[in-house]
Design an enzyme around this catalytic site. Structure first.
Site, mmCIF file in Angstrom:
data_model
loop_
_atom_site.group_PDB
_atom_site.id
_atom_site.type_symbol
_atom_site.label_atom_id
_atom_site.label_comp_id
_atom_site.label_asym_id
_atom_site.label_seq_id
_atom_site.Cartn_x
_atom_site.Cartn_y
_atom_site.Cartn_z
ATOM 1 N N ASN A 102 0.881 -1.368 -0.060
ATOM 2 C CA ASN A 102 0.050 -0.050 -0.022
ATOM 3 C C ASN A 102 0.796 1.344 -0.047
ATOM 4 O O ASN A 102 1.523 1.354 1.044
ATOM 5 C CB ASN A 102 -0.892 -0.219 1.281
ATOM 6 C CG ASN A 102 -1.747 1.269 1.356
ATOM 7 O OD1 ASN A 102 -1.515 2.236 1.140
ATOM 8 N ND2 ASN A 102 -3.131 0.888 1.589
ATOM 9 N N HIS A 127 1.182 6.226 1.741
ATOM 10 C CA HIS A 127 1.807 7.128 2.781
ATOM 11 C C HIS A 127 3.157 7.867 1.944
ATOM 12 O O HIS A 127 3.795 8.800 2.475
ATOM 13 C CB HIS A 127 2.105 6.505 4.096
ATOM 14 C CG HIS A 127 0.842 6.177 4.768
ATOM 15 N ND1 HIS A 127 -0.137 7.275 4.995
ATOM 16 C CD2 HIS A 127 0.541 5.177 5.200
ATOM 17 C CE1 HIS A 127 -0.858 6.731 5.723
ATOM 18 N NE2 HIS A 127 -0.722 5.549 5.827
ATOM 19 N N HIS A 183 -5.441 3.830 -1.525
ATOM 20 C CA HIS A 183 -6.839 3.979 -0.993
ATOM 21 C C HIS A 183 -7.223 5.420 -1.673
ATOM 22 O O HIS A 183 -6.315 6.551 -0.986
ATOM 23 C CB HIS A 183 -6.572 4.058 0.684
ATOM 24 C CG HIS A 183 -8.005 4.094 0.865
ATOM 25 N ND1 HIS A 183 -8.091 4.206 2.277
ATOM 26 C CD2 HIS A 183 -9.324 4.431 0.641
ATOM 27 C CE1 HIS A 183 -9.694 4.252 2.804
ATOM 28 N NE2 HIS A 183 -10.281 4.723 1.740
ATOM 29 N N ARG A 215 -9.145 8.003 -0.962
ATOM 30 C CA ARG A 215 -10.048 8.632 0.035
ATOM 31 C C ARG A 215 -10.999 9.805 -0.550
ATOM 32 O O ARG A 215 -10.589 10.239 -1.568
ATOM 33 C CB ARG A 215 -9.462 8.847 1.366
ATOM 34 C CG ARG A 215 -8.658 7.963 1.961
ATOM 35 C CD ARG A 215 -8.101 8.465 3.418
ATOM 36 N NE ARG A 215 -9.206 8.554 4.417
ATOM 37 C CZ ARG A 215 -9.323 7.699 5.252
ATOM 38 N NH1 ARG A 215 -8.499 6.495 5.596
ATOM 39 N NH2 ARG A 215 -10.196 7.776 6.234
ATOM 40 N N ARG A 255 -6.977 12.968 0.971
ATOM 41 C CA ARG A 255 -5.796 13.371 1.804
ATOM 42 C C ARG A 255 -4.329 12.914 1.281
ATOM 43 O O ARG A 255 -3.653 13.610 1.806
ATOM 44 C CB ARG A 255 -6.065 13.066 3.113
ATOM 45 C CG ARG A 255 -6.107 11.587 3.273
ATOM 46 C CD ARG A 255 -6.066 11.421 4.834
ATOM 47 N NE ARG A 255 -7.408 11.575 5.322
ATOM 48 C CZ ARG A 255 -7.900 11.261 6.630
ATOM 49 N NH1 ARG A 255 -7.247 10.266 7.395
ATOM 50 N NH2 ARG A 255 -9.086 11.299 6.830
ATOM 51 N N GLU A 313 -8.451 0.571 -2.914
ATOM 52 C CA GLU A 313 -9.075 0.621 -1.704
ATOM 53 C C GLU A 313 -10.086 1.748 -1.976
ATOM 54 O O GLU A 313 -9.711 2.812 -2.255
ATOM 55 C CB GLU A 313 -8.448 0.516 -0.462
ATOM 56 C CG GLU A 313 -7.921 -0.399 0.009
ATOM 57 C CD GLU A 313 -7.017 -0.133 1.035
ATOM 58 O OE1 GLU A 313 -7.119 0.910 1.876
ATOM 59 O OE2 GLU A 313 -6.080 -1.209 1.412
ATOM 60 N N THR A 362 -7.966 3.859 8.388
ATOM 61 C CA THR A 362 -9.339 2.993 8.647
ATOM 62 C C THR A 362 -9.398 2.405 10.034
ATOM 63 O O THR A 362 -8.614 1.520 10.296
ATOM 64 C CB THR A 362 -9.325 1.901 7.431
ATOM 65 O OG1 THR A 362 -8.842 2.726 6.068
ATOM 66 C CG2 THR A 362 -10.765 1.353 6.959
ATOM 67 N N GLU A 397 -11.026 -9.306 3.288
ATOM 68 C CA GLU A 397 -9.642 -8.935 3.846
ATOM 69 C C GLU A 397 -9.979 -8.814 5.409
ATOM 70 O O GLU A 397 -10.772 -7.923 5.735
ATOM 71 C CB GLU A 397 -9.200 -7.617 3.353
ATOM 72 C CG GLU A 397 -7.831 -7.140 4.029
ATOM 73 C CD GLU A 397 -7.107 -5.862 3.282
ATOM 74 O OE1 GLU A 397 -7.677 -5.660 2.206
ATOM 75 O OE2 GLU A 397 -6.365 -5.275 4.083
ATOM 76 N N HIS A 450 -3.545 -4.278 7.868
ATOM 77 C CA HIS A 450 -3.588 -3.384 8.621
ATOM 78 C C HIS A 450 -2.471 -3.539 10.080
ATOM 79 O O HIS A 450 -2.953 -4.374 10.595
ATOM 80 C CB HIS A 450 -5.092 -2.954 9.305
ATOM 81 C CG HIS A 450 -5.114 -1.474 9.613
ATOM 82 N ND1 HIS A 450 -4.945 -0.942 10.384
ATOM 83 C CD2 HIS A 450 -5.899 -0.556 8.733
ATOM 84 C CE1 HIS A 450 -5.054 0.270 10.566
ATOM 85 N NE2 HIS A 450 -5.507 0.705 9.206
#
Ligand code: PXP
Length: 238
Positions: free
Chosen positions: A8, A11, A44, A46, A50, A71, A102, A152, A189
């Site tokens: 993922n 970040h 993801h 969003r 962000r 995602e 999340t 998941e 996660h």
């Protein structure tokens, strides 16, 4: 069964958006992850944009060689984006504006018709579907009714309390139950090199989605080494 490592890259985009600049580029980071052995890339998108932006998803789908997992929240805006961009897989996640990340799995008991309709639309577009859910027997059972290809399992509680045998126990049981219901099983996660072993050892799990720790460690060792270290820890646990 081979255990896929999907990275993922949210970040990397978080760091870029901190300055609203054009670096670091999440697409370039995703390419390096692929070259270092990642089996897929996850991002993801969003609703508040962000971190990951629409152009990042578009760009990744153009240049990446491995499967891309989008995602997203189950909203009309996101469904239209998925139908237009056609990622290999969509993982539906709950989303709250005020959360930092999340926080829990989807509540599949609330408005299940909405989820069923979204899954049907995504499937019609040829997109594999996954639901991000907590490892709770009733939730896993309900997920199977909705028609997704996979679930998941949310590993956050385990990641926060790795020494409590109930947390890994719930993941083992959830994975067993999901596989018996003919769902493919993914997990993610809060996973790190330290805690990934016990999750990787759950034979029903075929995909892990891991982000924050990969990008964090990349600051010290580079993103390729960060991916390779995670792969080694997963293989050791398996
Ligand atoms: N899976 C899902 C559904 C997520 O929402 C996230 C966080 O964006 C992850 C996996 C990855 O979690 P982490 O960044 O803690 O590795």
């Amino acid at each position: 069964m081979f255990l896929r490592l999907c990275i993922n890259i949210d970040h990397v985009a978080t760091l870029r958006q901190a300055r609203k600049a054009d670096e670091p580029d999440p697409i370039a980071a995703a390419r390096l992850c692929e070259e270092a052995g990642a089996d897929g890339i996850t991002a993801h998108l969003r609703e508040d944009r962000r971190h990951v932006q629409d152009a990042d998803v578009d760009g990744m789908l153009r240049v990446l060689k491995k499967p891309f997992n989008l995602e997203m929240a189950c909203t009309e805006e996101m469904l239209l984006i998925a139908e237009r961009l056609l990622p290999h897989q969509v993982t539906l996640v709950p989303e709250k504006r005020e959360e930092i990340t999340t926080e829990g799995g989807l509540d599949v008991t609330r408005e299940p018709e909405e989820l069923t309709a979204a899954i049907a639309r995504l499937k019609k577009a040829g997109i594999r579907t996954s639901l991000f859910v907590d490892p709770v027997p009733m939730i896993v059972e309900r997920s199977a009714w909705l028609g997704a290809d996979a679930i998941e399992l949310h590993t956050g509680t385990y990641a926060h309390h790795p020494d409590d045998p109930r947390t890994i126990g719930a993941l083992r049981e959830g994975a067993r139950q999901a596989a018996a219901l003919h769902l493919a099983v993914h997990a993610g996660h809060g996973l790190t090199v330290k805690n990934v072993g016990l999750v990787a050892a759950i034979v029903e799990i075929e995909e892990l989605n891991i982000g924050h720790t990969i990008v964090s460690n990349a600051i010290f060792e580079g993103i390729a080494n960060s991916v390779r270290a995670m792969r080694r820890a997963m293989d050791a646990g398996r």
